[in-house]
Design an enzyme around this catalytic site. Sequence first.
Site, PDB file in Angstrom:
ATOM      1  N   HIS A 158      11.576 -19.767   9.647  1.00 48.60           N
ATOM      2  CA  HIS A 158      11.222 -20.012   8.089  1.00 48.60           C
ATOM      3  C   HIS A 158      10.936 -18.555   7.822  1.00 48.60           C
ATOM      4  O   HIS A 158       9.928 -17.836   8.447  1.00 48.60           O
ATOM      5  CB  HIS A 158      10.337 -21.038   7.914  1.00 48.60           C
ATOM      6  CG  HIS A 158       9.867 -21.272   6.426  1.00 48.60           C
ATOM      7  ND1 HIS A 158       9.101 -20.518   5.542  1.00 48.60           N
ATOM      8  CD2 HIS A 158      10.691 -22.058   5.592  1.00 48.60           C
ATOM      9  CE1 HIS A 158       9.310 -20.899   4.497  1.00 48.60           C
ATOM     10  NE2 HIS A 158      10.085 -22.052   4.298  1.00 48.60           N
TER      11      HIS A 158
ATOM     12  N   GLY B  91       9.104 -20.750  -3.377  1.00 47.98           N
ATOM     13  CA  GLY B  91       7.792 -21.004  -3.598  1.00 47.98           C
ATOM     14  C   GLY B  91       7.403 -19.987  -5.176  1.00 47.98           C
ATOM     15  O   GLY B  91       6.213 -19.939  -5.493  1.00 47.98           O
TER      16      GLY B  91
ATOM     17  N   GLU C 241       8.484 -17.818   6.158  1.00 47.11           N
ATOM     18  CA  GLU C 241       6.945 -17.393   6.459  1.00 47.11           C
ATOM     19  C   GLU C 241       6.567 -17.139   7.797  1.00 47.11           C
ATOM     20  O   GLU C 241       5.656 -16.596   8.038  1.00 47.11           O
ATOM     21  CB  GLU C 241       6.131 -18.868   5.879  1.00 47.11           C
ATOM     22  CG  GLU C 241       6.185 -18.882   4.259  1.00 47.11           C
ATOM     23  CD  GLU C 241       6.088 -20.316   3.612  1.00 47.11           C
ATOM     24  OE1 GLU C 241       5.959 -21.171   4.230  1.00 47.11           O
ATOM     25  OE2 GLU C 241       6.673 -20.238   2.530  1.00 47.11           O
TER      26      GLU C 241
ATOM     27  N   GLU D 236      17.702 -19.111   2.680  1.00 43.92           N
ATOM     28  CA  GLU D 236      16.553 -18.918   2.106  1.00 43.92           C
ATOM     29  C   GLU D 236      16.135 -17.455   1.518  1.00 43.92           C
ATOM     30  O   GLU D 236      15.500 -17.036   2.240  1.00 43.92           O
ATOM     31  CB  GLU D 236      15.269 -19.638   2.651  1.00 43.92           C
ATOM     32  CG  GLU D 236      15.443 -21.034   2.956  1.00 43.92           C
ATOM     33  CD  GLU D 236      14.472 -21.878   3.039  1.00 43.92           C
ATOM     34  OE1 GLU D 236      14.273 -22.927   2.510  1.00 43.92           O
ATOM     35  OE2 GLU D 236      13.260 -21.373   3.862  1.00 43.92           O
TER      36      GLU D 236
ATOM     37  N   GLY E 201      10.693 -26.987  -0.302  1.00 42.57           N
ATOM     38  CA  GLY E 201       9.387 -26.575   0.009  1.00 42.57           C
ATOM     39  C   GLY E 201       8.570 -27.449  -1.190  1.00 42.57           C
ATOM     40  O   GLY E 201       8.214 -28.826  -0.893  1.00 42.57           O
ATOM     41  N   GLY E 202       7.940 -27.033  -1.905  1.00 39.93           N
ATOM     42  CA  GLY E 202       6.944 -27.623  -3.220  1.00 39.93           C
ATOM     43  C   GLY E 202       7.430 -28.975  -3.603  1.00 39.93           C
ATOM     44  O   GLY E 202       6.571 -29.948  -3.756  1.00 39.93           O
TER      45      GLY E 202
ATOM     46  N   ASN F 160      10.258 -29.635   3.632  1.00 38.50           N
ATOM     47  CA  ASN F 160       9.278 -29.015   4.446  1.00 38.50           C
ATOM     48  C   ASN F 160       7.853 -29.022   3.796  1.00 38.50           C
ATOM     49  O   ASN F 160       7.826 -28.219   2.869  1.00 38.50           O
ATOM     50  CB  ASN F 160       9.938 -27.220   4.448  1.00 38.50           C
ATOM     51  CG  ASN F 160       8.872 -26.351   5.224  1.00 38.50           C
ATOM     52  OD1 ASN F 160       7.627 -26.735   5.755  1.00 38.50           O
ATOM     53  ND2 ASN F 160       9.174 -25.104   5.148  1.00 38.50           N
ATOM     54  N   TRP F 161       7.262 -29.722   4.282  1.00 38.64           N
ATOM     55  CA  TRP F 161       5.713 -29.875   3.658  1.00 38.64           C
ATOM     56  C   TRP F 161       4.945 -28.795   3.824  1.00 38.64           C
ATOM     57  O   TRP F 161       3.795 -28.802   3.218  1.00 38.64           O
ATOM     58  CB  TRP F 161       5.065 -31.276   4.165  1.00 38.64           C
ATOM     59  CG  TRP F 161       5.960 -32.363   3.988  1.00 38.64           C
ATOM     60  CD1 TRP F 161       7.047 -32.621   3.167  1.00 38.64           C
ATOM     61  CD2 TRP F 161       5.602 -33.893   4.418  1.00 38.64           C
ATOM     62  NE1 TRP F 161       7.536 -33.807   2.966  1.00 38.64           N
ATOM     63  CE2 TRP F 161       6.566 -34.823   3.636  1.00 38.64           C
ATOM     64  CE3 TRP F 161       4.166 -34.412   4.827  1.00 38.64           C
ATOM     65  CZ2 TRP F 161       6.472 -36.016   3.939  1.00 38.64           C
ATOM     66  CZ3 TRP F 161       4.361 -35.826   5.032  1.00 38.64           C
ATOM     67  CH2 TRP F 161       5.439 -36.508   4.671  1.00 38.64           C
ATOM     68  N   LYS F 162       5.064 -27.687   4.933  1.00 38.89           N
ATOM     69  CA  LYS F 162       4.243 -26.649   5.008  1.00 38.89           C
ATOM     70  C   LYS F 162       2.793 -27.135   5.466  1.00 38.89           C
ATOM     71  O   LYS F 162       2.851 -28.172   6.098  1.00 38.89           O
ATOM     72  CB  LYS F 162       4.520 -25.738   3.943  1.00 38.89           C
ATOM     73  CG  LYS F 162       5.650 -25.326   3.459  1.00 38.89           C
ATOM     74  CD  LYS F 162       5.556 -24.271   2.311  1.00 38.89           C
ATOM     75  CE  LYS F 162       7.007 -23.822   1.894  1.00 38.89           C
ATOM     76  NZ  LYS F 162       7.162 -22.709   1.338  1.00 38.89           N
TER      77      LYS F 162
ATOM     78  N   SER G 111      13.148 -22.661  -4.182  1.00 37.14           N
ATOM     79  CA  SER G 111      12.630 -23.239  -5.447  1.00 37.14           C
ATOM     80  C   SER G 111      13.654 -24.353  -5.970  1.00 37.14           C
ATOM     81  O   SER G 111      14.326 -24.438  -7.099  1.00 37.14           O
ATOM     82  CB  SER G 111      12.499 -22.273  -6.394  1.00 37.14           C
ATOM     83  OG  SER G 111      11.469 -21.475  -6.281  1.00 37.14           O
TER      84      SER G 111
HETATM   85  C1  PEP Z   1      10.890 -23.521   1.602  1.00 41.16           C
HETATM   86  O1  PEP Z   1       9.488 -23.680   2.103  1.00 41.16           O
HETATM   87  O2  PEP Z   1      11.592 -23.648   2.625  1.00 41.16           O
HETATM   88  C2  PEP Z   1      11.081 -23.574   0.490  1.00 41.16           C
HETATM   89  C3  PEP Z   1      12.252 -23.187   0.095  1.00 41.16           C
HETATM   90  O3  PEP Z   1      10.047 -23.669  -0.518  1.00 41.16           O
HETATM   91  P1  PEP Z   1      10.122 -23.779  -2.207  1.00 41.16           P
HETATM   92  O4  PEP Z   1      11.124 -25.119  -2.259  1.00 41.16           O
HETATM   93  O5  PEP Z   1       8.792 -24.395  -2.468  1.00 41.16           O
HETATM   94  O6  PEP Z   1      10.788 -22.818  -2.569  1.00 41.16           O
END
Ligand code: PEP
Length: 256
Positions: free
Chosen positions: A95, A173, A97, A167, A234-235, A9-11, A213
């Site tokens: 998600h 994040g 967010e 999640e 994500g990251g 997920n590049w957000k 994470s």
């Molecule tokens: C996400 O955006 O779904 C996520 C899990 O982010 P991260 O891996 O950065 O915690």
Amino acid sequence: MRTPLIAGNWKMNTESSSAVALARDIAQRAAEATDVELLVCPPSIYLTLVRDALGKAAVGLGAQNMSCQPKGAFTGEISAAMLTDIGAQYVILGHSERRHVFGETDENVNGKTHAALAAGLTPIVCVGELLEDRETGRTAEVIRSQFDGSLAGVTAEQIESVVLAYEPVWAIGTGKVATPEQAEEVHADLRKQLTERYNGELAEKIRILYGGSVKPDNAAELLGQANVDGALIGGASLKVEDFMGIALAGEAVGQA
Ligand code: PEP
């Protein structure tokens, strides 16, 4: 029997040039991980650029959100049909967010899930508890209620085309990853809910991803859990080394 799905997920990250470069790098290395399915979810404005950069590589294309409406006067929105039109196969829905920054409810997520399924997209339906829910012992209750609300009216035939993602909001994040035991407990409970609502055979087919994470150094333990069928990242999905490191960890676990 469930092929792990490793989804990035590049957000709201990358620019056109870096999105294309990242997609090309992933495409080039995709053949290293043949026992897992790879998926990238770039910002919607770059979906077609990323699609072209991926070329024929075995990497899926997904969006990060969409409207529940089919078309019309909904300024700024993107429909499921638009996503399938440009070749997307997946869409992330609900998600954390979207839920906690943009106020999306289970009802909104449910409407989008039905719209995605009707258009032939595979929705990745996200659920997850807040830190205060976990600290007050409400995790199972919150996840069950998000599951019920987000998947209301989804038939047995449709559920086969759904991917779930657990999640925990406190792990997204933040660098605070759920322990493999914490993840497995929720994943097993989600599978139990699938069994109760549908049946055991169907429940065994549904992939449940963990997100929060995930990094190359913690991926193997998480993906090694019986009910963890992939990762939503994500990251770490923004660096080809990290994304492929997680994919290869998933592959190694699958082969073990
Ligand atoms: C996400 O955006 O779904 C996520 C899990 O982010 P991260 O891996 O950065 O915690």
